[in-house]
Design an enzyme around this catalytic site. Sequence first.
Site, short mmCIF file in Angstrom:
data_model
loop_
_atom_site.label_atom_id
_atom_site.label_comp_id
_atom_site.label_asym_id
_atom_site.label_seq_id
_atom_site.Cartn_x
_atom_site.Cartn_y
_atom_site.Cartn_z
N ASP A 99 0.87 -1.18 0.00
CA ASP A 99 0.00 0.00 0.00
C ASP A 99 0.90 1.23 0.00
O ASP A 99 1.85 1.30 0.79
CB ASP A 99 -0.84 -0.03 1.29
CG ASP A 99 -2.19 0.61 1.14
OD1 ASP A 99 -2.25 1.69 0.52
OD2 ASP A 99 -3.17 0.06 1.66
N ASP A 200 -3.06 4.75 -2.29
CA ASP A 200 -4.06 5.39 -1.44
C ASP A 200 -4.51 6.74 -2.02
O ASP A 200 -3.67 7.54 -2.45
CB ASP A 200 -3.38 5.61 -0.07
CG ASP A 200 -4.35 5.99 1.02
OD1 ASP A 200 -5.19 5.17 1.37
OD2 ASP A 200 -4.23 7.13 1.54
N GLU A 254 -6.70 3.90 -5.54
CA GLU A 254 -7.92 4.18 -4.80
C GLU A 254 -8.33 5.60 -5.17
O GLU A 254 -7.53 6.53 -5.07
CB GLU A 254 -7.69 4.07 -3.30
CG GLU A 254 -9.01 4.18 -2.54
CD GLU A 254 -8.88 4.78 -1.14
OE1 GLU A 254 -9.80 4.60 -0.35
OE2 GLU A 254 -7.86 5.45 -0.86
N HIS A 326 -10.91 -2.31 4.40
CA HIS A 326 -10.73 -1.85 5.78
C HIS A 326 -11.50 -0.56 6.08
O HIS A 326 -11.48 -0.09 7.21
CB HIS A 326 -9.24 -1.64 6.06
CG HIS A 326 -8.66 -0.57 5.18
ND1 HIS A 326 -8.52 -0.73 3.82
CD2 HIS A 326 -8.25 0.68 5.46
CE1 HIS A 326 -8.03 0.39 3.32
NE2 HIS A 326 -7.86 1.26 4.28
N ASP A 327 -12.12 0.04 5.06
CA ASP A 327 -12.89 1.28 5.27
C ASP A 327 -14.40 1.04 5.19
O ASP A 327 -15.17 1.98 5.35
CB ASP A 327 -12.54 2.31 4.19
CG ASP A 327 -11.10 2.77 4.25
OD1 ASP A 327 -10.52 2.81 5.35
OD2 ASP A 327 -10.54 3.09 3.18
#
Length: 557
Positions: A99, A200, A254, A326-327
């Site tokens: 990430d 990200d 993302e 994870h969000d």
Amino acid sequence: MTERAWWKEAVVYQIYPRSFNDSDGDGVGDIPGIVEKLDYVDELGVDAVWLSPVYESPQHDNGYDVSDYRSIHSKYGTMDDWESLLAGLHDRDIRLVMDMVANHTSSEHEWFRQSRADPDGEYGDYYVWREGDADEPPNNWKSFFGGSAWTYDEEREAWYLSLFDTTQPDLNWRNPDVRAEMHEVMNWWLDKGIDGFRLDVLNLISKPEGLPDGDPSRDLVGSEHFVDGPRIHEYLAEMHDAVFAGRDIVTVGEMPELTLDSAREYTGEDGPLDLVFPFEHVQVDFGPNGRWDVGEWTLPELKSVLDTWQRGLDDEWWTTLFFENHDQPRSVSRFGDDERYRYESATALATALLTLRGTPFVYQGQELGMTNTTFESLDDVADVDTVRNVRELIADGVYGGYGEVRGVVEARSRDNARTPMQWTDGRHAGFTDGDPWLPVNDDYEAVNAARERERTPSVLSYYRTLIGVRGDSEPLRYGSYELRYPDDEQLYVYERRLDGERVVVVLNLSGEPRTADVTPVGPSAALLLGNYESVPEAPGEPFDLRPYEARLYAESG
Ligand code: GLC
């Protein structure tokens, strides 16, 4: 004709290290803990792991606040541990996607320390600083986590921009030195032999000159300026040439507020990235007041959003498939029924995830049918996003108090996905010998990997089988996609076709039984897989589908 690539054929498993497995009893997951579980990951049949950030970090946003891109967070282990993880994955033919947080660093990063201390020094211009009155932020932009996107820094006597937490200052990508540093960091990791990056909030890195005020009526004030900003394509083309070009890797961006048109620009043959994550399908249950409001979602709407992206990113492009990360809250609680039909709805959703066209991402615990959790008060919530946004909503009088907003928090908080992975029915679900940093979900005695392994049928065994079925099926991996019965409120039916072969996916995404009026499969079809043990009807006859029943049929010719 779609060009082949390993990352189009891969199923990716996301590991959130803080919550996966704790090997040393400090209550926080770690890299040796992941290494202990590599056979579990391998047995699932996945081809790649996306590892959420493991870099040095004060953990205000659980690692998305990086204070040193070239070292491992001490609670997670050492660089040697990380090397063992990479080797252990590669030994099992599983690739590793790291990430990369390029939009911001932690305020404890050395660059930021120097930047705030010396405006004229080497790092003075590494962040987005504005001079001005300490009472009045430079513009009206809002943070994703609530409140103003600006913080006044007493040391430098200036404002800095942070689109997330105040401890996550945005880097100044207009500065060529910042771009060069980030390229160097990414090349450094790639040279260690990793197989790609999940990037990200990548479409936020370009901020317009002059930082104009945003339209105050927008959900996130300022986003028309900082989402897909004016120089984003230049920065990403440059990143592509300096970092990605000539390497056999996958890049997944993302992208908040992504549209189909911009997805096409970012990916595809001339695009800088391989893949992007769209979010529209995980917004169908937003209420009239947006994310911190829960609305009703309908199956036709969900199908329609997914259909738009399936059709919009066909031959020349490729898309990602996900219901969780994870969000996001747990999908079985959100789109299924986690009480009456936990197994059935978790497996029906799995069937959609793994049979639509694109690269599927499975989030840790999704393969167990893990569910949302409960939060008695805001003090039980660790997630900075929930805490800041909810405090602001209460302060603004949108909600009268926690009692009023609790349902929203329990439906929406990112901590739903971050409760420890449930390995056993033992203490703390076998996640840690110490005290877990976030309490284990109360349902761990019923929902855990050990139990899922023993029980038939189980969500876990269905995931394993389904991943295998997908891997063996050319139509499921590369076939065209066509939706049937778009307006049906219970059925989700579509076809995947390739070279005269056809796979028909038939799902009843409701808790009520259902007879399909028109049979979607012909008499020569064979059942590939179903989530109920016995499937009595012969193809060619009208179907009786049980609650959340899923079936896959294959037919040639
Ligand atoms: C992304 C991450 C999220 C993080 C944010 C800021 O949306 O997925 O977890 O809080 O970026 O880095």
